[in-house]
Design a protein around this motif. Structure first.
Motif, PDB file in Angstrom:
ATOM      1  N   SER A  34       0.828  -1.204   0.000  1.00 54.49           N
ATOM      2  CA  SER A  34       0.000   0.000   0.000  1.00 54.49           C
ATOM      3  C   SER A  34       0.863   1.254   0.000  1.00 54.49           C
ATOM      4  O   SER A  34       1.854   1.356   0.723  1.00 54.49           O
ATOM      5  CB  SER A  34      -0.898  -0.014   1.236  1.00 54.49           C
ATOM      6  OG  SER A  34      -1.462   1.254   1.449  1.00 54.49           O
ATOM      7  N   THR A  35       0.485   2.232  -0.813  1.00 56.77           N
ATOM      8  CA  THR A  35       1.215   3.496  -0.834  1.00 56.77           C
ATOM      9  C   THR A  35       1.050   4.241   0.490  1.00 56.77           C
ATOM     10  O   THR A  35       1.928   5.027   0.871  1.00 56.77           O
ATOM     11  CB  THR A  35       0.716   4.382  -1.989  1.00 56.77           C
ATOM     12  OG1 THR A  35      -0.696   4.561  -1.860  1.00 56.77           O
ATOM     13  CG2 THR A  35       1.021   3.754  -3.326  1.00 56.77           C
ATOM     14  N   PHE A  36      -0.066   4.003   1.194  1.00 54.65           N
ATOM     15  CA  PHE A  36      -0.252   4.642   2.501  1.00 54.65           C
ATOM     16  C   PHE A  36       0.857   4.223   3.465  1.00 54.65           C
ATOM     17  O   PHE A  36       1.456   5.057   4.159  1.00 54.65           O
ATOM     18  CB  PHE A  36      -1.617   4.271   3.086  1.00 54.65           C
ATOM     19  CG  PHE A  36      -1.831   4.785   4.480  1.00 54.65           C
ATOM     20  CD1 PHE A  36      -2.272   6.087   4.696  1.00 54.65           C
ATOM     21  CD2 PHE A  36      -1.580   3.980   5.583  1.00 54.65           C
ATOM     22  CE1 PHE A  36      -2.451   6.576   5.989  1.00 54.65           C
ATOM     23  CE2 PHE A  36      -1.761   4.458   6.880  1.00 54.65           C
ATOM     24  CZ  PHE A  36      -2.201   5.765   7.075  1.00 54.65           C
ATOM     25  N   TYR A  37       1.150   2.933   3.486  1.00 59.33           N
ATOM     26  CA  TYR A  37       2.175   2.454   4.410  1.00 59.33           C
ATOM     27  C   TYR A  37       3.568   2.838   3.935  1.00 59.33           C
ATOM     28  O   TYR A  37       4.462   3.058   4.748  1.00 59.33           O
ATOM     29  CB  TYR A  37       2.035   0.940   4.599  1.00 59.33           C
ATOM     30  CG  TYR A  37       0.709   0.578   5.231  1.00 59.33           C
ATOM     31  CD1 TYR A  37       0.401   1.016   6.511  1.00 59.33           C
ATOM     32  CD2 TYR A  37      -0.243  -0.151   4.533  1.00 59.33           C
ATOM     33  CE1 TYR A  37      -0.826   0.723   7.099  1.00 59.33           C
ATOM     34  CE2 TYR A  37      -1.469  -0.455   5.109  1.00 59.33           C
ATOM     35  CZ  TYR A  37      -1.754  -0.008   6.386  1.00 59.33           C
ATOM     36  OH  TYR A  37      -2.973  -0.292   6.958  1.00 59.33           O
ATOM     37  N   GLY A  65      -3.652  -1.742  -2.719  1.00 53.66           N
ATOM     38  CA  GLY A  65      -3.202  -2.797  -1.832  1.00 53.66           C
ATOM     39  C   GLY A  65      -4.148  -3.035  -0.666  1.00 53.66           C
ATOM     40  O   GLY A  65      -5.310  -2.628  -0.670  1.00 53.66           O
ATOM     41  N   ASN A  66      -3.626  -3.716   0.345  1.00 51.60           N
ATOM     42  CA  ASN A  66      -4.410  -4.022   1.546  1.00 51.60           C
ATOM     43  C   ASN A  66      -4.423  -2.796   2.449  1.00 51.60           C
ATOM     44  O   ASN A  66      -3.429  -2.474   3.087  1.00 51.60           O
ATOM     45  CB  ASN A  66      -3.797  -5.216   2.284  1.00 51.60           C
ATOM     46  CG  ASN A  66      -3.852  -6.474   1.446  1.00 51.60           C
ATOM     47  OD1 ASN A  66      -4.852  -6.712   0.772  1.00 51.60           O
ATOM     48  ND2 ASN A  66      -2.801  -7.266   1.478  1.00 51.60           N
ATOM     49  N   ILE A  67      -5.525  -2.120   2.472  1.00 44.51           N
ATOM     50  CA  ILE A  67      -5.620  -0.867   3.213  1.00 44.51           C
ATOM     51  C   ILE A  67      -6.773  -0.960   4.211  1.00 44.51           C
ATOM     52  O   ILE A  67      -7.827  -1.534   3.915  1.00 44.51           O
ATOM     53  CB  ILE A  67      -5.806   0.317   2.244  1.00 44.51           C
ATOM     54  CG1 ILE A  67      -5.660   1.658   2.973  1.00 44.51           C
ATOM     55  CG2 ILE A  67      -7.120   0.228   1.494  1.00 44.51           C
ATOM     56  CD1 ILE A  67      -5.533   2.817   2.011  1.00 44.51           C
ATOM     57  N   THR A  68      -6.578  -0.423   5.397  1.00 45.12           N
ATOM     58  CA  THR A  68      -7.577  -0.539   6.462  1.00 45.12           C
ATOM     59  C   THR A  68      -8.499   0.676   6.477  1.00 45.12           C
ATOM     60  O   THR A  68      -8.245   1.693   5.826  1.00 45.12           O
ATOM     61  CB  THR A  68      -6.882  -0.653   7.830  1.00 45.12           C
ATOM     62  OG1 THR A  68      -6.171   0.572   8.089  1.00 45.12           O
ATOM     63  CG2 THR A  68      -5.909  -1.821   7.854  1.00 45.12           C
ATOM     64  N   THR A  69      -9.569   0.541   7.250  1.00 45.04           N
ATOM     65  CA  THR A  69     -10.508   1.653   7.402  1.00 45.04           C
ATOM     66  C   THR A  69      -9.806   2.886   7.970  1.00 45.04           C
ATOM     67  O   THR A  69     -10.015   4.004   7.492  1.00 45.04           O
ATOM     68  CB  THR A  69     -11.657   1.236   8.336  1.00 45.04           C
ATOM     69  OG1 THR A  69     -12.254   0.037   7.828  1.00 45.04           O
ATOM     70  CG2 THR A  69     -12.706   2.317   8.418  1.00 45.04           C
ATOM     71  N   ARG A  70      -8.981   2.677   8.981  1.00 47.94           N
ATOM     72  CA  ARG A  70      -8.261   3.798   9.593  1.00 47.94           C
ATOM     73  C   ARG A  70      -7.313   4.447   8.571  1.00 47.94           C
ATOM     74  O   ARG A  70      -7.198   5.677   8.515  1.00 47.94           O
ATOM     75  CB  ARG A  70      -7.468   3.299  10.797  1.00 47.94           C
ATOM     76  CG  ARG A  70      -6.635   4.390  11.467  1.00 47.94           C
ATOM     77  CD  ARG A  70      -5.846   3.834  12.653  1.00 47.94           C
ATOM     78  NE  ARG A  70      -4.956   4.846  13.203  1.00 47.94           N
ATOM     79  CZ  ARG A  70      -3.750   5.112  12.717  1.00 47.94           C
ATOM     80  NH1 ARG A  70      -3.303   4.439  11.669  1.00 47.94           N
ATOM     81  NH2 ARG A  70      -2.993   6.055  13.271  1.00 47.94           N
ATOM     82  N   ALA A  71      -6.649   3.628   7.758  1.00 50.10           N
ATOM     83  CA  ALA A  71      -5.725   4.170   6.758  1.00 50.10           C
ATOM     84  C   ALA A  71      -6.472   5.022   5.736  1.00 50.10           C
ATOM     85  O   ALA A  71      -5.987   6.081   5.325  1.00 50.10           O
ATOM     86  CB  ALA A  71      -4.989   3.032   6.064  1.00 50.10           C
ATOM     87  N   ILE A  72      -7.646   4.585   5.311  1.00 48.31           N
ATOM     88  CA  ILE A  72      -8.441   5.366   4.360  1.00 48.31           C
ATOM     89  C   ILE A  72      -8.809   6.714   4.962  1.00 48.31           C
ATOM     90  O   ILE A  72      -8.683   7.763   4.312  1.00 48.31           O
ATOM     91  CB  ILE A  72      -9.712   4.578   3.946  1.00 48.31           C
ATOM     92  CG1 ILE A  72      -9.333   3.354   3.118  1.00 48.31           C
ATOM     93  CG2 ILE A  72     -10.667   5.478   3.169  1.00 48.31           C
ATOM     94  CD1 ILE A  72     -10.505   2.470   2.768  1.00 48.31           C
TER      95      ILE A  72
END
Length: 462
Positions: A34-37, A65-72
């Motif tokens: 995930s680009t967030f991570y 990728g695998n992204i969580t609710t908090r990450a969104i």
């Protein structure tokens, strides 16, 4: 006096550009996860980087990728008003909270400029239609794929993105997803990639011409399983002109349909790939049509690959030069014959019709038993400037002697062979004596042959 420069001495603008590439914005295939991570990790490097990363919205505007609710939730807050790039799947199973969060992300339609959506359902999800019902003024790239082949593709509703003012797309990629051929999405595109199921109703020739005329700025075109089935005996020559087309791929089609398409479309692509079903009497028109689009170019590397089976699978691959392209252009012509036929027919036709007179390297990747004696004189006649011959396997001394002595390539300097079939010193001297000149024999490495530039995700089964 020596000057020392460190990463911390870089201007902020340059560092932001590097961070974008590391995170994968807008999309870097080398970045995994995930680009967030990825952005979160970069923010932990040091205080300066954290300040830059946290205050650069574009680093948080890509969702994949695998992204969580908090990450969104965090990424949307940090992305502020930056355009969004979404690379996501639908639905997200076994996690209703995450599915709800992603639907809220889809609801940001007015901010999306890239949408790559993988549908894991046999029909279009109704909830997704409701979520994407707003206009998308920034949207330029849509990819909608199903990775499980189906006889009937998923139907994309015409009401998507408001259904009134369509997005101004530049890139449209559909895999087992269908839109109407008269859809306003098929206008002014630069990249069009369509792969449909076997049971999909094919476009007819008049419809195809209307679609193509609305996209005369095309640079990349891939059509798989959607060329017309009923091809008229006479088609309009050069009915559509694509001056910018640099990559043309026609897959899973009949040889007649491919030939008709090459007559209809006036183009000189630097990459031409065709996979077609054919019988021997259809090969000549197909190769003539291919040569028509390669006639201004000079082929310098030719590969012949084939297997002599009931379902014959034959391929010609070549590299050619152009005055415009800095990269090495390529062509692939891959034919699956429905009847038993010797590859020598295909090889002879190809050598006679394609612009191969300047070929300096020939790779033969087929069993010598399938390369009967009738095709070698054709190759020798059509390849007068051949200097390197690369043979894959089953090449015993007698066959090599036949190639080099009975059917000589006058300018041949080097022969590459697998170690298993490499003649001993006495055999090499005998071969040189038979052909009346010296010849260099080189043990063939595993990487011998032209580069297999199969970057297209739908052509991996070649």
């Amino acid at each position: 006096m020596k000057l020392k420069a460190t990463m911390h001495d870089l201007p902020v603008e340059v560092l932001v550009y590097i961070l974008k590439y590391m995170v994968g914005v807008p999309y870097n295939p080398r970045v995994g996860g995930s680009t967030f991570y990825q952005a979160s990790l970069l923010a932990r490097v040091c205080k300066k980087w954290r300040n830059i990363v946290m205050n650069t919205p574009v680093l948080w505007s890509t969702f994949n990728g695998n992204i969580t609710t908090r990450a969104i939730r965090c990424a949307l807050e940090r992305a502020k008003n930056a355009p969004l790039q979404l690379f996501l799947c639908f639905p997200i199973r076994f996690n209703p909270e995450l599915q709800s969060a992603i639907l809220k992300l889809y609801a940001q339609t007015n901010r999306i400029d890239i949408l790559e959506l993988h549908i894991d359902e046999p029909v279009w999800p109704p909830s997704l239609t409701q979520t994407l019902s707003k206009e998308a003024p920034l949207l330029e790239r849509i990819c909608m794929h199903r990775f499980i082949p189906t006889l009937r593709p998923v139907i994309v509703p015409s009401t998507l993105f408001g259904g009134v003012r369509p997005p101004k797309l530049r890139h449209l990629s559909l895999r087992f997803c269908q839109i109407l051929w008269d859809s306003p999405w098929l206008r002014d595109l630069q990249v069009l990639e369509i792969e449909l199921g076997a049971a999909q109703e094919r476009v007819d020739v008049p419809q195809l011409l209307d679609v193509l005329r609305a996209m005369e700025s095309l640079e990349i075109l891939t059509l798989s399983g959607c060329l017309p089935v009923d091809v008229p005996s006479h088609v309009a020559e050069d009915a559509v002109t694509f001056n910018r087309l640099r990559k043309l791929t026609l897959l899973s089609a009949d040889a007649d349909a491919c030939a008709a398409f090459l007559h209809l479309v006036d183009c000189t692509p630097s990459s031409l790939r065709i996979r077609a079903e054919a019988s021997p009497f259809k090969l000549q028109p197909l190769l003539e049509a291919c040569a028509r689009r390669l006639r201004s170019n000079c082929v310098d590397t030719l590969k012949i690959d084939g297997k002599h089976r009931q379902e014959v699978n034959i391929q010609l691959q070549g590299s050619y030069t152009t005055e415009i392209e800095s990269l090495h252009p390529v062509f692939d012509i891959h034919v699956t014959m429905g009847i038993r036929a010797s590859p020598s027919l295909f090889v002879s036709l190809g050598a006679d019709l394609l612009p191969v007179a300047d070929v300096h390297t020939l790779h033969i990747y087929t069993n010598t038993v399938s390369m009967d004696e009738s095709c070698m004189p054709s190759l020798s006649k059509n390849l007068p400037n051949l200097r390197t011959l690369d043979i894959s396997h089953d090449a015993d001394d007698s066959w090599i002697a036949f190639v080099l002595a009975d059917v000589p390539f006058e300018k041949l300097e080097k022969v590459q062979l697998p170690a298993l079939w490499m003649p001993d010193l006495e055999g090499i001297l005998d071969l040189q004596k038979a052909i009346g000149r010296e010849m260099v024999f080189v043990e063939r490495g595993l990487d011998a042959g032209p580069p297999r530039d199969y970057d297209h995700r739908w052509a991996m089964d070649w």
